[in-house]
Scaffold this motif. Sequence first.
Motif, short mmCIF file in Angstrom:
data_model
loop_
_atom_site.label_atom_id
_atom_site.label_comp_id
_atom_site.label_asym_id
_atom_site.label_seq_id
_atom_site.Cartn_x
_atom_site.Cartn_y
_atom_site.Cartn_z
N TYR A 54 2.11 3.62 6.68
CA TYR A 54 1.47 2.32 6.77
C TYR A 54 0.03 2.47 6.33
O TYR A 54 -0.53 3.57 6.35
CB TYR A 54 1.47 1.80 8.21
CG TYR A 54 2.80 1.32 8.72
CD1 TYR A 54 3.76 2.22 9.17
CD2 TYR A 54 3.10 -0.03 8.78
CE1 TYR A 54 4.99 1.79 9.65
CE2 TYR A 54 4.31 -0.48 9.27
CZ TYR A 54 5.25 0.43 9.70
OH TYR A 54 6.45 0.00 10.17
N GLN A 109 -3.98 0.41 6.60
CA GLN A 109 -4.77 -0.66 7.21
C GLN A 109 -6.14 -0.66 6.52
O GLN A 109 -6.95 0.23 6.77
CB GLN A 109 -4.90 -0.44 8.72
CG GLN A 109 -5.59 -1.58 9.44
CD GLN A 109 -5.68 -1.35 10.93
OE1 GLN A 109 -5.83 -0.22 11.39
NE2 GLN A 109 -5.58 -2.42 11.71
N LYS A 150 -4.80 -6.36 8.56
CA LYS A 150 -3.60 -6.04 9.32
C LYS A 150 -3.00 -4.71 8.88
O LYS A 150 -3.31 -4.18 7.83
CB LYS A 150 -2.58 -7.17 9.18
CG LYS A 150 -2.01 -7.34 7.80
CD LYS A 150 -1.20 -8.63 7.69
CE LYS A 150 -0.03 -8.67 8.63
NZ LYS A 150 0.73 -9.94 8.51
N VAL A 151 -2.11 -4.21 9.70
CA VAL A 151 -1.37 -3.00 9.39
C VAL A 151 -0.26 -3.38 8.41
O VAL A 151 0.56 -4.25 8.70
CB VAL A 151 -0.76 -2.39 10.68
CG1 VAL A 151 0.09 -1.19 10.34
CG2 VAL A 151 -1.87 -2.02 11.64
N PHE A 165 2.96 -2.27 5.91
CA PHE A 165 4.01 -1.29 5.67
C PHE A 165 3.97 -0.84 4.21
O PHE A 165 3.81 -1.66 3.30
CB PHE A 165 5.36 -1.93 5.99
CG PHE A 165 6.55 -1.14 5.54
CD1 PHE A 165 7.29 -1.55 4.44
CD2 PHE A 165 6.92 0.01 6.22
CE1 PHE A 165 8.40 -0.84 4.04
CE2 PHE A 165 8.03 0.73 5.82
CZ PHE A 165 8.77 0.30 4.72
N GLU A 188 13.24 2.05 2.33
CA GLU A 188 12.66 0.74 2.12
C GLU A 188 11.22 0.94 1.63
O GLU A 188 10.56 1.90 2.03
CB GLU A 188 12.65 -0.05 3.44
CG GLU A 188 12.24 -1.49 3.31
CD GLU A 188 12.26 -2.22 4.66
OE1 GLU A 188 12.65 -1.60 5.67
OE2 GLU A 188 11.87 -3.39 4.68
N MET A 235 -7.30 3.08 5.98
CA MET A 235 -6.72 4.06 6.90
C MET A 235 -5.23 4.12 6.58
O MET A 235 -4.56 3.09 6.47
CB MET A 235 -6.88 3.62 8.35
CG MET A 235 -8.24 3.88 8.95
SD MET A 235 -8.56 5.64 9.20
CE MET A 235 -7.62 5.95 10.70
N PHE A 239 -1.66 5.50 7.95
CA PHE A 239 -1.00 5.99 9.15
C PHE A 239 0.41 6.46 8.80
O PHE A 239 1.18 5.74 8.15
CB PHE A 239 -0.90 4.90 10.21
CG PHE A 239 -2.22 4.46 10.77
CD1 PHE A 239 -2.77 3.25 10.41
CD2 PHE A 239 -2.90 5.27 11.67
CE1 PHE A 239 -3.99 2.84 10.92
CE2 PHE A 239 -4.12 4.87 12.19
CZ PHE A 239 -4.67 3.65 11.81
N GLY A 282 10.32 3.22 20.01
CA GLY A 282 9.46 2.70 18.96
C GLY A 282 9.10 3.77 17.96
O GLY A 282 9.83 4.74 17.76
N TYR A 283 8.00 3.57 17.32
CA TYR A 283 7.50 4.55 16.37
C TYR A 283 6.35 5.31 17.04
O TYR A 283 5.58 4.73 17.79
CB TYR A 283 6.91 3.88 15.12
CG TYR A 283 7.86 3.02 14.32
CD1 TYR A 283 7.37 2.22 13.31
CD2 TYR A 283 9.22 2.99 14.56
CE1 TYR A 283 8.20 1.42 12.54
CE2 TYR A 283 10.05 2.18 13.81
CZ TYR A 283 9.54 1.40 12.81
OH TYR A 283 10.37 0.61 12.05
N PHE A 291 2.92 7.01 16.09
CA PHE A 291 1.97 7.03 14.98
C PHE A 291 1.01 8.21 15.07
O PHE A 291 0.64 8.64 16.17
CB PHE A 291 1.12 5.75 15.00
CG PHE A 291 1.82 4.55 14.43
CD1 PHE A 291 2.70 3.81 15.21
CD2 PHE A 291 1.61 4.16 13.12
CE1 PHE A 291 3.35 2.71 14.69
CE2 PHE A 291 2.25 3.05 12.59
CZ PHE A 291 3.13 2.33 13.38
N GLY A 292 0.60 8.69 13.93
CA GLY A 292 -0.49 9.64 13.88
C GLY A 292 -1.83 8.93 14.01
O GLY A 292 -1.87 7.69 14.06
#
Lengths: 107, 115
Positions: B35, B37, B42-43, B45, B56, B89, B91, B103-104, B106-107
């Motif tokens: 992802y 940002q 917004k974040v 994909f 995807e 950024m 991610f 969920g996911y 994140f780093g």
Amino acid sequence: GEDVEQSLFLSVREGDSSVINCTYTDSSSTYLYWYKQEPGAGLQLLTYIFSNMDMKQDQRLTVLLNKKDKHLSLRIADTQTGDSAIYFCAEAGKSTFGDGTTLTVKP
Amino acid sequence: EPEVTQTPSHQVTQMGQEVILRCVPISNHLYFYWYRQILGQKVEFLVSFYNNEISEKSEIFDDQFSVERPDGSNFTLKIRSTKLEDSAMYFCASSERWQGNYGYTFGSGTRLTVV
């Protein structure tokens, strides 16, 4: 589309409750998540709710799910200054995050 | 607690240069994501990856981007010829399942600055 919508800003006083709202579009989502992003940091999974539930409580956090209206909310009780962050809702298996709600907690 | 690790934390590069952002997902996770940002936005994909192939990708993920899992632990994002608008950024995230109650993860992100 697959939009997730949130209000952008919320400001509360320390000790008050905060309610952050989210609407989503895909009624087939099985899990819905809330993530927290502190300044300069990554996204941290806060909590989740399974789609067959309408409420989940986890310490100061309460998640409410209204599947009919595709509405999700996160309530933070006794909000602290450390809760100041951006909060994102997200649907499982989807790539879409909401715009994020910036929560500001004033002392 | 298992973490997703990203390196470097900050990368400055000249426009037109290639960059490789590195991620070490959680070891038993099977799905990997990038992802980005842009500051104050917004974040977004970029791409998801499963079973050694892209599952995807978004419109942002054009021919300048590629992902690779070169070994059993690393997951990389390459930007072939960086543009100023690639500053953001980035991610990395991983998940055990496509959907699930975890969920996911994140780093902490890599801040890419293109000058």
